[in-house]
Scaffold this motif. Sequence first.
Motif, PDB file in Angstrom:
ATOM      1  N   MET A   1      49.763 -14.379  -4.014  1.00  0.00           N
ATOM      2  CA  MET A   1      51.041 -13.910  -4.550  1.00  0.00           C
ATOM      3  C   MET A   1      50.958 -12.413  -4.834  1.00  0.00           C
ATOM      4  N   GLN A   2      52.031 -11.702  -4.507  1.00  0.00           N
ATOM      5  CA  GLN A   2      52.031 -10.266  -4.676  1.00  0.00           C
ATOM      6  C   GLN A   2      52.500  -9.845  -6.060  1.00  0.00           C
ATOM      7  N   SER A   3      52.012  -8.672  -6.494  1.00  0.00           N
ATOM      8  CA  SER A   3      52.461  -8.090  -7.754  1.00  0.00           C
ATOM      9  C   SER A   3      53.735  -7.298  -7.494  1.00  0.00           C
ATOM     10  N   HIS A   4      54.155  -6.530  -8.482  1.00  0.00           N
ATOM     11  CA  HIS A   4      55.364  -5.725  -8.331  1.00  0.00           C
ATOM     12  C   HIS A   4      55.039  -4.249  -8.192  1.00  0.00           C
ATOM     13  N   PHE A   5      53.843  -3.936  -7.686  1.00  0.00           N
ATOM     14  CA  PHE A   5      53.558  -2.534  -7.388  1.00  0.00           C
ATOM     15  C   PHE A   5      52.723  -2.438  -6.119  1.00  0.00           C
ATOM     16  N   THR A   6      52.754  -1.261  -5.539  1.00  0.00           N
ATOM     17  CA  THR A   6      52.105  -1.055  -4.257  1.00  0.00           C
ATOM     18  C   THR A   6      51.072   0.073  -4.348  1.00  0.00           C
ATOM     19  N   ILE A   7      50.296   0.202  -3.286  1.00  0.00           N
ATOM     20  CA  ILE A   7      49.355   1.308  -3.104  1.00  0.00           C
ATOM     21  C   ILE A   7      49.767   2.069  -1.858  1.00  0.00           C
ATOM     22  N   ASP A   8      49.795   3.398  -1.942  1.00  0.00           N
ATOM     23  CA  ASP A   8      50.056   4.228  -0.767  1.00  0.00           C
ATOM     24  C   ASP A   8      48.919   5.235  -0.621  1.00  0.00           C
ATOM     25  N   CYS A   9      48.533   5.507   0.618  1.00  0.00           N
ATOM     26  CA  CYS A   9      47.375   6.356   0.893  1.00  0.00           C
ATOM     27  C   CYS A   9      47.767   7.601   1.683  1.00  0.00           C
ATOM     28  N   VAL A  10      47.439   8.767   1.133  1.00  0.00           N
ATOM     29  CA  VAL A  10      47.655  10.031   1.825  1.00  0.00           C
ATOM     30  C   VAL A  10      46.304  10.475   2.384  1.00  0.00           C
ATOM     31  N   ILE A  11      46.195  10.518   3.707  1.00  0.00           N
ATOM     32  CA  ILE A  11      44.922  10.804   4.358  1.00  0.00           C
ATOM     33  C   ILE A  11      45.082  12.055   5.222  1.00  0.00           C
ATOM     34  N   TYR A  12      44.338  13.090   4.870  1.00  0.00           N
ATOM     35  CA  TYR A  12      44.419  14.366   5.580  1.00  0.00           C
ATOM     36  C   TYR A  12      43.222  14.566   6.501  1.00  0.00           C
ATOM     37  N   SER A  13      43.481  15.297   7.588  1.00  0.00           N
ATOM     38  CA  SER A  13      42.411  15.759   8.454  1.00  0.00           C
ATOM     39  C   SER A  13      42.878  17.055   9.104  1.00  0.00           C
ATOM     40  N   PHE A  14      41.949  17.733   9.775  1.00  0.00           N
ATOM     41  CA  PHE A  14      42.264  19.011  10.396  1.00  0.00           C
ATOM     42  C   PHE A  14      41.821  18.988  11.839  1.00  0.00           C
ATOM     43  N   THR A  15      42.768  19.243  12.753  1.00  0.00           N
ATOM     44  CA  THR A  15      42.450  19.268  14.171  1.00  0.00           C
ATOM     45  C   THR A  15      43.468  20.140  14.891  1.00  0.00           C
ATOM     46  N   GLU A  16      43.058  20.711  16.006  1.00  0.00           N
ATOM     47  CA  GLU A  16      43.927  21.561  16.828  1.00  0.00           C
ATOM     48  C   GLU A  16      44.567  22.679  16.012  1.00  0.00           C
ATOM     49  N   GLY A  17      43.810  23.187  15.034  1.00  0.00           N
ATOM     50  CA  GLY A  17      44.288  24.310  14.235  1.00  0.00           C
ATOM     51  C   GLY A  17      45.339  23.973  13.206  1.00  0.00           C
ATOM     52  N   LYS A  18      45.557  22.677  12.951  1.00  0.00           N
ATOM     53  CA  LYS A  18      46.596  22.288  11.998  1.00  0.00           C
ATOM     54  C   LYS A  18      46.114  21.181  11.056  1.00  0.00           C
ATOM     55  N   LEU A  19      46.689  21.181   9.853  1.00  0.00           N
ATOM     56  CA  LEU A  19      46.460  20.099   8.908  1.00  0.00           C
ATOM     57  C   LEU A  19      47.317  18.911   9.333  1.00  0.00           C
ATOM     58  N   HIS A  20      46.706  17.734   9.398  1.00  0.00           N
ATOM     59  CA  HIS A  20      47.409  16.515   9.806  1.00  0.00           C
ATOM     60  C   HIS A  20      47.371  15.475   8.690  1.00  0.00           C
ATOM     61  N   VAL A  21      48.362  14.584   8.707  1.00  0.00           N
ATOM     62  CA  VAL A  21      48.378  13.445   7.791  1.00  0.00           C
ATOM     63  C   VAL A  21      48.550  12.181   8.623  1.00  0.00           C
ATOM     64  N   LEU A  22      47.889  11.109   8.214  1.00  0.00           N
ATOM     65  CA  LEU A  22      47.920   9.854   8.968  1.00  0.00           C
ATOM     66  C   LEU A  22      49.109   8.998   8.514  1.00  0.00           C
ATOM     67  N   LEU A  23      49.913   8.562   9.482  1.00  0.00           N
ATOM     68  CA  LEU A  23      51.089   7.743   9.185  1.00  0.00           C
ATOM     69  C   LEU A  23      51.049   6.437   9.972  1.00  0.00           C
ATOM     70  N   ASN A  24      51.738   5.428   9.439  1.00  0.00           N
ATOM     71  CA  ASN A  24      51.913   4.141  10.115  1.00  0.00           C
ATOM     72  C   ASN A  24      53.345   3.992  10.611  1.00  0.00           C
ATOM     73  N   GLU A  25      53.496   3.374  11.781  1.00  0.00           N
ATOM     74  CA  GLU A  25      54.827   2.972  12.236  1.00  0.00           C
ATOM     75  C   GLU A  25      55.052   1.539  11.765  1.00  0.00           C
ATOM     76  N   ARG A  26      56.043   1.346  10.916  1.00  0.00           N
ATOM     77  CA  ARG A  26      56.259   0.049  10.286  1.00  0.00           C
ATOM     78  C   ARG A  26      56.810  -0.976  11.284  1.00  0.00           C
ATOM     79  N   ASN A  27      56.375  -2.214  11.113  1.00  0.00           N
ATOM     80  CA  ASN A  27      56.795  -3.304  11.990  1.00  0.00           C
ATOM     81  C   ASN A  27      57.553  -4.376  11.219  1.00  0.00           C
TER      82      ASN A  27
END
Length: 220
Positions: A1-27
Amino acid sequence: MQSHFTIDCVIYSFTEGKLHVLLNERNEYPYKDWWALPGFFVEKDEEMEDAVKRILYEHTGLKDIFMEQLGAFAGVKRHPQGRIMTVAFSTIVKYNDVKSKIKPTTTYMRQARWFPIDQLPELAFDHAQIIQKSLQNLKYSLNYSTAIYELLPEKFTLTQLQQVYEAVLGSALDKRNFRKKIANTGFLKELPEVQKGVSYRAARLYKFDRRKFQKQLGID
């Protein structure tokens, strides 16, 4: 059973001369087909620390990654189902260390992909606000943490270091002034090596001297 709060993760990396963030495409609804931060509900009897590890792995394929708590977000309109609080966590990873490991293991997310921080798609929920908050924290930490060096390979050029600073700050820096400022910190160790496999003039390589950094901050 789920609670009433969530966890979200901000994940950074650096490539091709730029700062990137990892995202999910929701299904899944709400926001099906939208891009969002990796995140999900915490189970009712699950410790938050365990939830962070589970959600991180299920939505990105990453594990054994240190996540730092960013803060709680509980806006009334942040979720279509009503006030659902999220606790956001953030981290920095070296791109080459994780690029082959990124793969969601849950059907809730269609895929995971890196996006340059200055070219983000429209995001679900209040995730744009969460990213903005985490970026502010990253900027504030430049002078007292090792975060900037966690984005770089172990050996790097001064140009690469300046690119990372510019990516985090979101503005261009004067090359001469930047190098003078960095040299004055005394945190860099010049190596008897230069870049390899480049078509232009190879630049000198450097390493971050963590001991000197810690000593100056009084945490040696």
